[in-house]
Scaffold this motif. Structure first.
Motif, PDB file in Angstrom:
ATOM      1  N   ASP A  84       4.801   7.932 -22.431  1.00  0.00           N
ATOM      2  CA  ASP A  84       5.824   6.878 -22.580  1.00  0.00           C
ATOM      3  C   ASP A  84       7.001   7.114 -21.506  1.00  0.00           C
ATOM      4  N   GLN A  85       7.227   8.447 -21.189  1.00  0.00           N
ATOM      5  CA  GLN A  85       8.199   8.701 -20.339  1.00  0.00           C
ATOM      6  C   GLN A  85       7.818   8.541 -18.915  1.00  0.00           C
ATOM      7  N   MET A  86       6.625   8.580 -18.663  1.00  0.00           N
ATOM      8  CA  MET A  86       5.987   8.374 -17.211  1.00  0.00           C
ATOM      9  C   MET A  86       6.130   6.850 -16.875  1.00  0.00           C
ATOM     10  N   GLN A  87       5.611   6.168 -17.959  1.00  0.00           N
ATOM     11  CA  GLN A  87       5.826   4.558 -17.695  1.00  0.00           C
ATOM     12  C   GLN A  87       7.420   4.231 -17.423  1.00  0.00           C
ATOM     13  N   GLU A  88       8.240   4.481 -18.259  1.00  0.00           N
ATOM     14  CA  GLU A  88       9.452   4.176 -18.313  1.00  0.00           C
ATOM     15  C   GLU A  88       9.996   4.563 -16.823  1.00  0.00           C
ATOM     16  N   ASN A  89       9.501   5.934 -16.143  1.00  0.00           N
ATOM     17  CA  ASN A  89      10.070   6.319 -14.990  1.00  0.00           C
ATOM     18  C   ASN A  89       9.423   5.394 -13.896  1.00  0.00           C
ATOM     19  N   LEU A  90       8.075   4.790 -13.687  1.00  0.00           N
ATOM     20  CA  LEU A  90       7.454   4.205 -12.946  1.00  0.00           C
ATOM     21  C   LEU A  90       8.197   2.671 -13.094  1.00  0.00           C
ATOM     22  N   PHE A  91       8.721   2.083 -14.209  1.00  0.00           N
ATOM     23  CA  PHE A  91       9.105   0.792 -14.285  1.00  0.00           C
ATOM     24  C   PHE A  91      10.412   0.962 -13.501  1.00  0.00           C
ATOM     25  N   MET A  92      11.181   1.903 -13.925  1.00  0.00           N
ATOM     26  CA  MET A  92      12.441   2.121 -13.106  1.00  0.00           C
ATOM     27  C   MET A  92      12.407   2.238 -11.564  1.00  0.00           C
ATOM     28  N   TYR A  93      11.285   3.229 -11.134  1.00  0.00           N
ATOM     29  CA  TYR A  93      10.911   3.174  -9.665  1.00  0.00           C
ATOM     30  C   TYR A  93      10.721   1.896  -9.280  1.00  0.00           C
ATOM     31  N   THR A  94       9.888   0.928  -9.733  1.00  0.00           N
ATOM     32  CA  THR A  94       9.415  -0.205  -9.082  1.00  0.00           C
ATOM     33  C   THR A  94      10.498  -1.336  -8.977  1.00  0.00           C
ATOM     34  N   VAL A  95      11.442  -1.086  -9.984  1.00  0.00           N
ATOM     35  CA  VAL A  95      12.616  -2.095 -10.041  1.00  0.00           C
ATOM     36  C   VAL A  95      13.718  -1.645  -8.908  1.00  0.00           C
ATOM     37  N   LYS A  96      13.771  -0.487  -8.293  1.00  0.00           N
ATOM     38  CA  LYS A  96      14.730  -0.303  -7.411  1.00  0.00           C
ATOM     39  C   LYS A  96      14.655  -1.237  -6.244  1.00  0.00           C
TER      40      LYS A  96
ATOM     41  N   LEU B 201       0.772  -1.226   0.093  1.00  0.00           N
ATOM     42  CA  LEU B 201      -0.096   0.139   0.026  1.00  0.00           C
ATOM     43  C   LEU B 201       0.942   1.363   0.042  1.00  0.00           C
ATOM     44  N   ASP B 202       2.048   1.338   0.776  1.00  0.00           N
ATOM     45  CA  ASP B 202       2.847   2.579   0.959  1.00  0.00           C
ATOM     46  C   ASP B 202       3.520   2.409  -0.674  1.00  0.00           C
ATOM     47  N   ILE B 203       4.133   1.356  -1.106  1.00  0.00           N
ATOM     48  CA  ILE B 203       4.594   1.528  -2.611  1.00  0.00           C
ATOM     49  C   ILE B 203       3.669   2.022  -3.456  1.00  0.00           C
ATOM     50  N   TYR B 204       2.552   1.524  -3.461  1.00  0.00           N
ATOM     51  CA  TYR B 204       1.392   1.950  -4.337  1.00  0.00           C
ATOM     52  C   TYR B 204       0.928   3.397  -4.325  1.00  0.00           C
ATOM     53  N   ARG B 205       1.023   3.944  -3.001  1.00  0.00           N
ATOM     54  CA  ARG B 205       0.556   5.437  -2.687  1.00  0.00           C
ATOM     55  C   ARG B 205       2.015   6.225  -3.304  1.00  0.00           C
ATOM     56  N   GLU B 206       3.035   5.672  -3.171  1.00  0.00           N
ATOM     57  CA  GLU B 206       4.190   6.386  -3.611  1.00  0.00           C
ATOM     58  C   GLU B 206       4.315   6.425  -5.254  1.00  0.00           C
ATOM     59  N   ILE B 207       3.930   5.249  -5.756  1.00  0.00           N
ATOM     60  CA  ILE B 207       3.813   5.474  -7.396  1.00  0.00           C
ATOM     61  C   ILE B 207       2.786   6.308  -7.868  1.00  0.00           C
TER      62      ILE B 207
ATOM     63  N   GLY C 257       1.454   8.785  -6.362  1.00  0.00           N
ATOM     64  CA  GLY C 257       2.039  10.246  -6.291  1.00  0.00           C
ATOM     65  C   GLY C 257       2.833  10.494  -7.436  1.00  0.00           C
ATOM     66  N   VAL C 258       3.946   9.841  -7.534  1.00  0.00           N
ATOM     67  CA  VAL C 258       4.914  10.159  -8.900  1.00  0.00           C
ATOM     68  C   VAL C 258       4.117  10.346 -10.038  1.00  0.00           C
ATOM     69  N   LYS C 259       3.439   9.288 -10.375  1.00  0.00           N
ATOM     70  CA  LYS C 259       2.469   9.292 -11.765  1.00  0.00           C
ATOM     71  C   LYS C 259       1.801  10.671 -11.867  1.00  0.00           C
ATOM     72  N   VAL C 260       1.052  11.109 -10.553  1.00  0.00           N
ATOM     73  CA  VAL C 260       0.376  12.255 -10.791  1.00  0.00           C
ATOM     74  C   VAL C 260       1.372  13.539 -11.065  1.00  0.00           C
ATOM     75  N   ASN C 261       2.266  13.360 -10.278  1.00  0.00           N
ATOM     76  CA  ASN C 261       3.301  14.605 -10.532  1.00  0.00           C
ATOM     77  C   ASN C 261       3.866  14.541 -11.773  1.00  0.00           C
TER      78      ASN C 261
END
Length: 132
Positions: free
Chosen positions: A120-132, A99-105, A107-111
């Motif tokens: 496309d850039q947003m999807q790539e950034n989200l992918f990189m964020y979840t892989v960390k 739930l915490d990770i979902y909320r962070e993602i 927030g990142v998606k909205v910003n």
């Protein structure tokens, strides 16, 4: 989230309405099992009933808490709390982290969508964020 304002007890629902769709339950089961495994219709239906009953059990606990606090909406934190209250601590911890990770993602998606507008850039950034 569940809105309690118009929720009716599960006994008022017709049988198919209170159960998750068999196809969805079967798909989840299939993802866990080896590719060559087969799942009988009876196994899917049994799991469908168990999962639906579990969801109803947790939701009932959530609903009681919300009513005591005079709130109409059940949120993710309520579900985690209900799982702990009901003795499902092994599930509450991982769900809280998810739930915490979902909320962070989210927030990142909205910003990012406000700032760049590039899907496309947003999807790539989200992918990189979840892989960390």
């Amino acid at each position: 989230m569940v809105d309690n304002s118009e929720a009716s007890p599960s006994k008022d629902l017709k049988e198919p309405e209170r159960l998750l769709p068999t196809a969805n339950v079967g798909r989840i089961m299939k993802n866990i099992l080896p590719q060559n495994a087969k799942i009988s219709k009876e196994a899917k239906e049994t799991m469908q009933e168990c999962v639906s009953e579990f969801i109803g059990f947790v939701t009932s606990e959530d609903s009681e808490k919300c009513q005591k606090e005079r709130r109409k909406t059940v949120n993710g934190d309520d579900i985690c709390c209900a799982l702990e209250t009901l003795g499902f601590d092994d599930y509450a911890g991982p769900l809280k982290r998810y739930l915490d990770i979902y909320r962070e993602i989210e927030g990142v998606k909205v910003n990012q969508s406000k700032a760049s507008g590039s899907e496309d850039q947003m999807q790539e950034n989200l992918f990189m964020y979840t892989v960390k």
